[in-house]
Motif scaffolding. Structure first.
Motif, short mmCIF file in Angstrom:
data_model
loop_
_atom_site.label_atom_id
_atom_site.label_comp_id
_atom_site.label_asym_id
_atom_site.label_seq_id
_atom_site.Cartn_x
_atom_site.Cartn_y
_atom_site.Cartn_z
N GLU A 12 -7.03 -3.56 8.01
CA GLU A 12 -8.18 -4.45 7.86
C GLU A 12 -8.05 -5.32 6.61
OE1 GLU A 12 -11.44 -1.60 8.10
OE2 GLU A 12 -12.07 -2.54 9.99
N ASP A 13 -7.51 -4.74 5.53
CA ASP A 13 -7.34 -5.48 4.28
C ASP A 13 -6.22 -6.51 4.38
OD1 ASP A 13 -9.37 -4.02 3.15
OD2 ASP A 13 -8.06 -2.66 2.05
N LYS B 233 -4.66 -7.73 7.16
CA LYS B 233 -4.78 -8.65 8.29
C LYS B 233 -3.42 -9.15 8.80
CE LYS B 233 -9.42 -10.23 7.15
NZ LYS B 233 -9.69 -9.09 6.23
N THR C 190 -7.91 1.14 7.41
CA THR C 190 -8.41 0.43 6.23
C THR C 190 -7.36 -0.55 5.70
OG1 THR C 190 -9.81 2.29 5.61
CG2 THR C 190 -9.29 0.70 3.88
N ALA C 191 -6.11 -0.10 5.64
CA ALA C 191 -5.03 -0.96 5.14
C ALA C 191 -4.84 -2.18 6.03
CB ALA C 191 -3.73 -0.16 5.03
N ARG D 282 0.85 -1.19 0.00
CA ARG D 282 0.00 0.00 0.00
C ARG D 282 0.88 1.24 0.00
NH1 ARG D 282 -2.95 -3.66 -0.39
NH2 ARG D 282 -5.03 -4.05 0.51
#
Length: 375
Positions: free
Chosen positions: A92-93, A95, A89-90, A62
């Motif tokens: 969560e994506d 993990k 957000t990053a 990212r």
């Protein structure tokens, strides 16, 4: 299954602090590196450190923009908030099993808050240190959020434990930035250094030079122009030696410091000074190692400078109270005092290497510990 280690790199300085850890994680058969790059590492005016990171063989999963323009106290707070939103957000994506963050900056705080509220174990590098800036408070706040602490000195380890952290999760393996100093040839090749572009009088890398790097002091916001101007005028008083001036980091007040540098440059076009945005970590280590004196308030002068025995004049109170070696001479923001101390440091020459911040191999030891940790 490999343990996923997410490293967030959000400033040029922090990349140098965590690079050897990233390399060791990348090479480990038990770990998977997840790299997030953001904030000033993506910006041209701060040297686009992301280009260096990619050239070193790392692939960011990212790239996140979360710097609010302005470099004021308000934009620094807002950038922290945007960082929390974007990094949440990053995470969560991706993990990750663990998130690694470095030191004491506002980007570090954003990383720590996002990971903590997502119940992702937080690994903090360089906790337990003291400095005379808002970084001091931010660093200790991150220590209280973190689950694992890889500190850079014995004194820092004692301080983290005294703050109530579990000694079982406090490790003193030294600073990973020292690894770079031990792993490369620190001599300068003048032909190779010509590739770096800047403005001012070109550097003759075969001759002595003074290195200056001065960042804004967040707790003295609004005074950066006059502070850096005094340091530059002090350099002007030191005759017959060339100087290298680097641009400041993105902290609140950066625009004031940059304005001071530009104002001085435009009024001293014939001065033997060359101005650079950024160097990759290895070449910055070489520039630091080969300087006859370092001037300003960079933490690298304390950490890497002490290990290298580089003579340093530390200006102002940004690093006030910080653990340091014998290579440091402290000055206020007054040109005559700064120039006098520069002359004394030039006369003294190199200092004996101080290894309080490590002896190398921190990155590999940290990666090895990460494979064993169960949180």
């Amino acid at each position: 299954m490999k343990k996923k280690i997410c490293v967030v790199v959000a400033s040029r300085a922090n990349y140098g602090r965590v690079k050897s850890v990233m390399r060791a994680v990348q090479e480990s058969p038990d770990l998977e590196l997840q790299l997030i790059v953001g904030a000033s590492t993506l910006l041209e005016r701060f040297g686009r450190a992301i280009d260096v990171i990619k050239a070193d063989g790392f692939t960011p999963l990212r790239s996140i923009y979360y710097v609010v323009e302005g470099e004021t106290l308000s934009t620094q707070a807002k950038s922290t908030g945007m960082g929390i939103v974007e990094l949440t957000t990053a995470f969560e994506d991706l993990k990750p099993d663990m998130v690694v963050t470095v030191a004491d900056r506002f980007e570090t705080m954003a990383t720590a808050v996002a990971a903590t509220y997502l119940n992702i174990p937080l690994v903090h590098l360089q906790g337990g240190e003291v400095s005379g800036n808002i970084d001091d408070r931010v660093r200790h706040a991150i220590t209280k959020l973190a689950d694992v602490h890889f500190v850079a000195s014995e004194m820092s380890a004692e301080r983290v434990i005294s703050m109530g952290e579990n000694p079982r999760y406090v490790f003193n393996y030294g600073c990973p930035a020292i690894d770079l100093l031990c792993d490369i040839d620190l001599s300068l090749d003048p032909r190779d250094m010509k590739k770096y572009q800047g403005v001012g009088k070109p550097v003759d890398w075969s001759k002595p030079y003074i290195l200056m790097l001065q960042h804004p002091v967040t707790t003295a916001y609004g005074h950066g122009f006059e502070q850096v101007s005094e340091t530059l005028e002090a350099l002007k008083l030191v005759k017959d030696i060339q100087k290298i001036v680097m641009w400041p980091n993105i902290d609140a007040g950066s625009d004031h410091v940059s304005k001071g540098i530009r104002h001085f440059r435009e009024n001293n076009m014939d001065a033997p000074i060359f101005y650079f945005k950024n160097f990759p970590p290895e070449d910055y280590a070489r520039v630091l190692n080969n300087a006859v004196c370092c001037v300003g308030n960079s933490s690298s002068f304390i950490r890497e400078g002490s290990f290298l025995g580089a003579p340093v004049v530390l200006v102002g109170d940004r690093q006030q109270g910080r653990e340091h070696g014998n290579n440091i001479a402290f000055s206020n923001y007054e040109r005559n005092q700064i120039s006098d101390l520069i002359m004394k440091q030039l006369e003294h020459g190199r200092y004996k290497s101080d290894k309080r911040f490590g002896v190398g191999k921190a990155g590999s030891r940290i990666a090895e510990e990460l494979t064993k940790l169960i949180l």
